[in-house]
Each structure stands twice: as structure tokens, then as C-alpha cells.
Scaffold this active site. Sequence first.
Site, PDB file in Angstrom:
ATOM      1  N   HIS A  17      24.596 -27.279  45.099  1.00 50.99           N
ATOM      2  CA  HIS A  17      23.762 -26.992  44.205  1.00 50.99           C
ATOM      3  C   HIS A  17      22.272 -26.552  44.779  1.00 50.99           C
ATOM      4  O   HIS A  17      21.668 -25.389  45.024  1.00 50.99           O
ATOM      5  CB  HIS A  17      23.231 -27.681  43.076  1.00 50.99           C
ATOM      6  CG  HIS A  17      24.332 -27.833  41.851  1.00 50.99           C
ATOM      7  ND1 HIS A  17      24.618 -28.953  41.604  1.00 50.99           N
ATOM      8  CD2 HIS A  17      25.191 -27.045  41.341  1.00 50.99           C
ATOM      9  CE1 HIS A  17      25.714 -28.973  40.703  1.00 50.99           C
ATOM     10  NE2 HIS A  17      26.080 -27.645  40.567  1.00 50.99           N
ATOM     11  N   LYS A  41      30.061 -29.542  25.126  1.00 50.31           N
ATOM     12  CA  LYS A  41      30.307 -30.102  26.212  1.00 50.31           C
ATOM     13  C   LYS A  41      29.808 -31.463  26.450  1.00 50.31           C
ATOM     14  O   LYS A  41      28.599 -31.716  26.681  1.00 50.31           O
ATOM     15  CB  LYS A  41      29.996 -29.304  27.340  1.00 50.31           C
ATOM     16  CG  LYS A  41      30.758 -29.425  28.967  1.00 50.31           C
ATOM     17  CD  LYS A  41      30.648 -28.121  29.685  1.00 50.31           C
ATOM     18  CE  LYS A  41      30.739 -28.844  31.201  1.00 50.31           C
ATOM     19  NZ  LYS A  41      30.515 -27.546  32.095  1.00 50.31           N
ATOM     20  N   ARG A  90      32.749 -21.854  45.389  1.00 50.58           N
ATOM     21  CA  ARG A  90      33.405 -22.776  46.592  1.00 50.58           C
ATOM     22  C   ARG A  90      34.812 -22.348  46.708  1.00 50.58           C
ATOM     23  O   ARG A  90      34.753 -21.147  47.479  1.00 50.58           O
ATOM     24  CB  ARG A  90      33.333 -24.068  45.929  1.00 50.58           C
ATOM     25  CG  ARG A  90      32.206 -24.782  45.967  1.00 50.58           C
ATOM     26  CD  ARG A  90      32.147 -25.829  44.942  1.00 50.58           C
ATOM     27  NE  ARG A  90      32.274 -25.368  43.668  1.00 50.58           N
ATOM     28  CZ  ARG A  90      32.178 -26.253  42.447  1.00 50.58           C
ATOM     29  NH1 ARG A  90      32.027 -27.494  42.659  1.00 50.58           N
ATOM     30  NH2 ARG A  90      32.312 -25.600  41.360  1.00 50.58           N
ATOM     31  N   SER A 128      30.070 -31.753  41.014  1.00 44.28           N
ATOM     32  CA  SER A 128      29.280 -32.997  40.325  1.00 44.28           C
ATOM     33  C   SER A 128      30.186 -34.087  39.976  1.00 44.28           C
ATOM     34  O   SER A 128      30.102 -35.382  40.019  1.00 44.28           O
ATOM     35  CB  SER A 128      28.551 -32.521  38.933  1.00 44.28           C
ATOM     36  OG  SER A 128      27.387 -31.370  39.541  1.00 44.28           O
TER      37      SER A 128
END
Length: 158
Positions: A17, A41, A90, A128
Amino acid sequence: MRTALYPGSFDPPTNGHCDIIYRAAKLFDHLIVAVAKNPFKESYFTVEERIAMLEEIVHDYDHITVGHFEGLLVEYASKVNALAIIRGLRALSDFEYEFELSLMNRHLSEKVDTIFMMTDEHYSFVRSSLVREVARLGGNISDKVPPVVEKYLNQRFS
Ligand code: ADP
């Protein structure tokens, strides 16, 4: 003033990030890193903790600020006058989700465009959830997250 928005969960922020943040900040007059608040979430760190970590990460940069939002991203983008939404890519696995998200955002608002930035080769496998899992199991994550995040993770798992 050209403003861009970098939204995400940042739960927690990683070096992947940070790399996107610093590179995107070179392209715009103002970059807002915005923590998405999603009541549906489950998050590991609270929005306040994620904001505190990001604020320390961007501390030395006057033109990078940290915000948060709940609800439609395009509405927040319009509120803060952002020209662009920055997203990181990614592997191929990111593509489909990001592609759909950007098309939906474009459908919702033509005023803001999504710009994709390719990950740095060093961070292509950094996410993460993986960082959290390794930290929980006692693995070394010092080269995957900034020092402030390592501190939060160590505190949580000590
Ligand atoms: P979200 O829940 O919105 O996907 P994340 O915090 O997981 O939030 O990611 C925010 C953005 O940062 C996404 O566009 C994601 O693809 C990108 N990103 C996450 N990790 C990396 C990384 N290692 N390299 C480049 N981009 C990344």
C-alpha cells in the site's frame, strides 16, 4: 488542484500500500488515502486504528491526507473533488474484481476515472490478510509492513 483518492480497507496498511501511496502522490497535487468503513465486512483493526497508522505513514508529506468514508465511493470522490481513484494491481487475481469495480464506478459517475498502478515486484504477494496471519503465528513481517504497523501487530499478538 488535482486530487486523487486511494481507497481501501488498509487492515492493516502494508508496504505494498505504501509503495502505491508514495508513487501516486508524485502524480497529483493532493492524494487522499481513504479508509473504507464497511459495516458488513468484519475488520481486524478499527477504522480509528487504521487511520492512526496511515497518518503516521504519511506524516512527512504535506500533500497526502488521510480520510474515511462510508457508502458510495463515487459520492465521496465527488465530495472531495477527486479526479481519479487509484487502485493497485498485484496478480491476475486482482484484475477481475478491480475491473468490475472500476466499470461499476464509471457507470455510477463519469466524473471520476480509475487509475491502476502495478505493484512493485517486491510486494506482489503482500496482502493485509497474509501479513496478519504471519504476525499471529509469530513470523517476521518487518520487511512487509512499515514500523508503525509492526508495532500495532506486535501489540495485538503479544
Ligand atoms: P480493498 O478491501 O478495497 O481491496 P485493500 O486494503 O485490500 O482494500 O487494498 C486497497 C487497494 O490496494 C486495492 O486496489 C489493492 O489491490 C491494492 N493493494 C493491496 N496490496 C497491494 C500490494 N501489495 N501492491 C499493490 N497494490 C496493493
